[in-house]
Enzyme design. Structure first.
Site, mmCIF file in Angstrom:
data_model
loop_
_atom_site.group_PDB
_atom_site.id
_atom_site.type_symbol
_atom_site.label_atom_id
_atom_site.label_comp_id
_atom_site.label_asym_id
_atom_site.label_seq_id
_atom_site.Cartn_x
_atom_site.Cartn_y
_atom_site.Cartn_z
ATOM 1 C CD GLU A 1 -42.599 32.627 -48.760
ATOM 2 O OE1 GLU A 1 -43.112 33.763 -48.611
ATOM 3 O OE2 GLU A 1 -42.881 31.685 -48.017
ATOM 4 N N GLY B 1 -31.645 61.903 -46.597
ATOM 5 C CA GLY B 1 -31.380 61.286 -45.297
ATOM 6 C C GLY B 1 -30.680 59.954 -45.368
ATOM 7 C CD GLU C 1 -32.661 58.489 -42.594
ATOM 8 O OE1 GLU C 1 -33.450 57.571 -42.866
ATOM 9 O OE2 GLU C 1 -32.907 59.688 -42.853
ATOM 10 C CD1 TRP D 1 -47.267 55.298 -44.022
ATOM 11 C CD2 TRP D 1 -45.073 55.679 -43.947
ATOM 12 N NE1 TRP D 1 -46.924 55.952 -45.176
ATOM 13 C CE2 TRP D 1 -45.579 56.193 -45.161
ATOM 14 C CE3 TRP D 1 -43.701 55.799 -43.688
ATOM 15 C CZ2 TRP D 1 -44.767 56.822 -46.108
ATOM 16 C CZ3 TRP D 1 -42.897 56.422 -44.638
ATOM 17 C CH2 TRP D 1 -43.425 56.924 -45.841
ATOM 18 C CG ASP E 1 -37.904 62.640 -43.354
ATOM 19 O OD1 ASP E 1 -37.534 63.657 -43.974
ATOM 20 O OD2 ASP E 1 -37.138 61.700 -43.055
ATOM 21 C CG HIS F 1 -38.499 64.213 -47.809
ATOM 22 N ND1 HIS F 1 -38.237 64.571 -49.106
ATOM 23 C CD2 HIS F 1 -38.830 62.904 -47.839
ATOM 24 C CE1 HIS F 1 -38.402 63.514 -49.883
ATOM 25 N NE2 HIS F 1 -38.762 62.485 -49.143
ATOM 26 C CB CYS G 1 -42.210 60.754 -51.193
ATOM 27 S SG CYS G 1 -41.302 60.403 -49.768
ATOM 28 C CD GLU H 1 -41.898 60.989 -55.761
ATOM 29 O OE1 GLU H 1 -41.750 60.400 -54.691
ATOM 30 O OE2 GLU H 1 -42.551 60.544 -56.710
ATOM 31 C CG HIS I 1 -39.012 55.767 -56.351
ATOM 32 N ND1 HIS I 1 -39.259 57.111 -56.416
ATOM 33 C CD2 HIS I 1 -39.412 55.367 -55.140
ATOM 34 C CE1 HIS I 1 -39.800 57.497 -55.280
ATOM 35 N NE2 HIS I 1 -39.905 56.460 -54.484
HETATM 36 N N1 GLN Z 1 -35.197 60.485 -44.365
HETATM 37 C C1 GLN Z 1 -35.815 59.380 -45.012
HETATM 38 C C2 GLN Z 1 -34.827 58.698 -45.943
HETATM 39 O O1 GLN Z 1 -34.044 59.347 -46.522
HETATM 40 C C3 GLN Z 1 -37.024 59.804 -45.793
HETATM 41 C C4 GLN Z 1 -37.705 58.643 -46.419
HETATM 42 C C5 GLN Z 1 -39.012 58.973 -47.058
HETATM 43 O O2 GLN Z 1 -39.307 60.073 -47.364
HETATM 44 N N2 GLN Z 1 -39.850 58.014 -47.281
HETATM 45 O O3 GLN Z 1 -34.838 57.510 -46.125
HETATM 46 ZN ZN ZN Z 2 -39.256 60.608 -49.550
#
Ligand code: GLN
Ligand code: ZN
Length: 764
Positions: free
Chosen positions: A17, A437, A489, A566, A604, A646, A648, A670, A699
């Site tokens: 919610e 991506g 994606e 995750w 990633d 990659h 972040c 990042e 973001h």
């Molecule tokens: N390849 C993923 C995307 O672009 C990478 C996401 C991430 O780094 N959290 O969404």
């Molecule tokens: Zn990322």
């Protein structure tokens, strides 16, 4: 009487919610009053649950419209100057602008930095301090919520982030100063908060000081005693709360603080109990976190009870009972899971079930295990079946993991040779441009996915829709002029779930959402058994996408450490073993992509850093197995296939050697939010491979202009050779909308052109 409580309940609501309410407010689709009302309803519902299950307090202050650290900044009036806060109560839109850069009202500007909360996948908004930083009580939120709980008739224990953890999590900006020097300015505001809470009739206040489990510099350790001396004559009792690790070298400090109680995490730090029992003065209560607040397995009641009995012998009435940490990190309610098979479901406990476990433990402790015999027996049976179930063991996978050789962790040739081979095949310009991506997950993508899941669309119809989305993303990228394309994606709802759904050993919930940041929630898979890959997972999509363009198309995979990190993972074998099994599955996918003609493959690993143990002494072991898992996943390809990874986060310095050891040909990372702070790492360390420092903060909905991105890249090429540099955003673009994405990427491509024409020599 044993006191039972929780340190925090998930704020998102069993039906998400909060997300709906917050996002519709941001879009201007509903008034502020509606959002405020949703918050009130969620709190009331969660408090009622806490009371109904028999907790001795309800906890307040754990609710937040975005993040509890940001709430603390608002409460303390720590609003950076660029938000032009006029003083007074920090209003909701200023609050949201700090988090996101924009809000329904007020000027758009850079959002505050965001980073992971300790070693979790929850992100907090980093407090920013100026050299002349002042603090003042600037939000009534906490008092209002306490009043709300009291009006509903509850005995309430407010929770807030403690002063030292708050300062520790923040960053000094706009000058070189020590943020610990701000403590004396901060403490009067905390005193004021505690005094007010006392005046409202609050008896206990939960003060979260998880920083106490870290390897703290001596100065910070010393500051603990001073801080709580300064707060000791406030009219409330303080419960100092620690979690995510044992107290280690800080046990004595924590036990001797002039406060009324201490909470410790026995899920992560089981071994600290004896030392704490020995050190704790006899007038203090001790809250034991015996139920794991970070994982979803049922507690072993017998084991927990044995620990509690031992503690009760020493503590008597001074024993409190709680989950190890806030339940923020687990889903709300298992009962909603109507599609999980009964056996597996029986092995699990979410936030609501964990509160039940607390009350069972309390009953067993007070009235003997026989008083809850039925529950005890059921839990024992569940554990027995889980540990002996054939579902969790796959001999072929175990055999393969055990017979890996050193060569499986290495590419055929060193980077220089690979680079030459790749350049010959790919013929990329200097400063190649690419994205990370994902592209916007629009309603056109979400609706067919929903319809497909609900059986309203056939698989063929669904695939056709996704192919159309891929084609759209490819044509937009060609128009924008990017050099290395991605398929976008569209077919992935989530970068871990997508893979987990196609792997053996994973299970999925339907409603098991957990907050990641702000209104972004994730639904972590559950790894319950040995992992294997029945067949290719991404090849068809990648091949289709490549067929639409002559530009190289990146194959896109999630790495083993991130999938592990995750997910909720099994607790019956080391994490390293699970990571290795996942790595083998990804390795097979990488090779299948290569064989299908994909020339660039990105794996990633955004979660590599958050898996880092909180204590330095434990890090080398983790990094060794994490890097090995990545290398096993990535090393099975030819020299002229280019691997990317990659990540972040900008805090890179302390793991740069491990990141280099992963040996990806290219890493994108990042860094724009922290204004390229990551580059500090390269002053002392020569990063060997290619690197794309993100130039655009995805973001935030703000569109950065070309100059801004050129400026960031110029900073980068002061410390990195230009031939090593790529130009790309910070992260994937799935949460953004197309118009802003197209505008920002066009600016980014323009920035790369500027860099190509203006050589670095001209600048210095
Ligand atoms: N390849 C993923 C995307 O672009 C990478 C996401 C991430 O780094 N959290 O969404
Ligand atoms: Zn990322």
């Amino acid at each position: 009487m044993t006191t039972v409580h929780i340190l925090g309940f998930p704020r998102i609501g069993a039906g998400r919610e909060l997300k709906t309410a917050v996002e519709s407010y941001w879009k201007g689709e509903s008034p502020r009053a509606e959002l405020v009302q949703t918050g009130r309803e969620l709190r009331a519902r969660h408090w009622r649950q806490q009371r109904d299950v028999g907790l001795d307090f309800v906890t307040a202050g754990d609710f937040s419209f975005y993040d509890q650290v940001l709430d603390m900044s608002a409460t303390l009036g720590a609003v950076p100057p660029r938000f032009e806060w006029p003083g007074g109560d920090v209003d909701l839109d200023t609050y949201f602008r700090m988090a996101r850069g924009t809000a329904p009202s007020g000027k758009a500007t850079h959002a505050c930095e965001m980073t992971k909360w300790f070693d979790t996948n929850y992100h907090y908004i980093v407090p920013e301090f100026q050299p002349d930083q002042g603090f003042c009580l600037a939000s009534h939120r906490l008092f209002d919520e306490v009043a709300e709980a009291k009006a509903l008739g509850y005995r309430v224990k407010p929770a807030l982030v403690g002063p030292l953890t708050y300062l520790w999590l923040g960053k000094a900006k706009g000058g070189d100063f020590d943020r610990l020097d701000l403590l004396d300015r901060l403490l009067p505001v905390y005193r004021e908060i505690l005094a007010r809470l006392g005046a409202m009739g609050v008896a206990w206040v939960q003060v979260d000081e998880p920083a106490l489990v870290l390897d703290l510099p001596e100065k910070w350790r010393a500051a603990y005693t001073r801080t709580y001396e300064a707060l000791r004559d406030t009219p409330v009792k303080l419960l100092i709360v620690t979690y995510f690790e044992s107290l280690g070298a800080n046990i004595a400090i924590a036990c001797r603080l002039p406060v009324a109680g201490l909470h410790i995490d026995l899920a992560r730090g089981a071994s600290q109990l004896d030392a704490v029992l020995a050190e704790l003065p006899t007038n203090k209560i001790l809250s034991l976190g015996v139920i794991d607040g970070r994982n979803i397995w049922r507690v072993d009641l017998d084991h927990a009870l044995a620990i509690l009995r031992r503690a009760a012998d020493v503590l008597g009435e001074r024993l409190w009972l709680a989950p190890s940490c806030s339940l923020l990190h687990v889903p709300v309610d298992l009962e909603r899971e109507d599609k999980l098979d009964a056996e597996l479901k029986y092995w699990l406990a979410f936030a609501t079930q964990k509160m039940n476990e607390l009350s069972v433990l309390k009953a067993a402790l007070e009235n003997g295990a026989n008083s809850v015999l039925e529950e005890m027996e059921a839990v024992r049976a569940a554990r027995r079946t889980r540990l002996s179930s054939v579902r969790i063991r796959n001999p072929r996978v175990r055999q393969r993991a055990a017979s890996l050789a050193a060569k499986d962790e290495h590419r055929t040739s060193p980077f220089a040779q690979r680079h030459a081979a790749q350049q010959q095949r790919l013929k990329l310009p200097p400063y190649p441009t690419t994205t990370i991506g994902s592209f916007p997950q629009t309603a056109d993508i979400r609706a067919p996915r929903r319809d497909f899941k609900a059986g309203r669309l056939s698989e063929a119809q669904y695939k056709e829709k996704m192919c159309a989305e891929i084609a759209l993303a490819v044509s937009k990228q060609e128009q924008i002029g990017l050099d290395v394309l991605v398929h976008g994606e569209a077919e992935r709802n989530d970068m871990v779930e997508y893979f987990g759904e196609q792997l053996e050993g994973f299970a999925f919930t339907r409603h098991g959402w957990v907050q990641s940041y702000g209104s972004r929630y994730v639904k972590p898979p559950i790894v319950y058994g040995d992992v294997s890959r029945p067949g290719p997972m991404t090849v068809e999509w990648a091949v289709y996408a490549q067929s639409l363009t002559r530009k190289p198309m990146k194959g896109m995979l999630t790495g083993p450490v991130t999938i592990l990190q995750w997910s909720f993972v099994r607790d019956d074998q080391p994490r390293a073993d699970t990571a290795l099994q996942i790595a083998l599955a990804i390795r097979d996918e990488v090779r299948d992509l290569e064989a299908a003609g994909i020339k660039i493959i990105q794996i990633d690993e955004p979660a590599l850093r958050e898996g880092l143990p909180l204590r330095a002494a434990d890090r080398p072991v983790y990094l060794a197995w994490a890097v090995r898992a990545f290398r096993i996943a990535a090393s099975g390809v030819r020299d002229d296939t280019q691997t990317h990874t990659h990540m972040c986060y900008a805090e890179f310095n302390d793991i740069i050697e491990a990141v280099a050891a992963m040996d990806a040909d290219v890493i994108t990372i990042e860094t724009s939010r922290s204004d390229m702070e990551l580059l500090d790492a390269f002053v002392n360390f020569k990063y060997p491979n290619e690197i794309g420092p993100g130039v655009y903060d995805i973001h935030s909905p703000r569109v950065p202009d070309t100059d801004e991105m050129v400026r960031l890249m110029r900073k980068a090429r002061r410390v990195l050779p230009p031939e090593q540099l790529w130009v790309n955003p910070d992260c994937g673009l799935k949460t953004r909308g197309w118009p802003e994405v197209e505008a920002a990427l066009a600016n980014m491509v323009a920035a790369a052109r500027v860099l190509r024409t203006a050589p670095p020599q001209a600048e210095n």
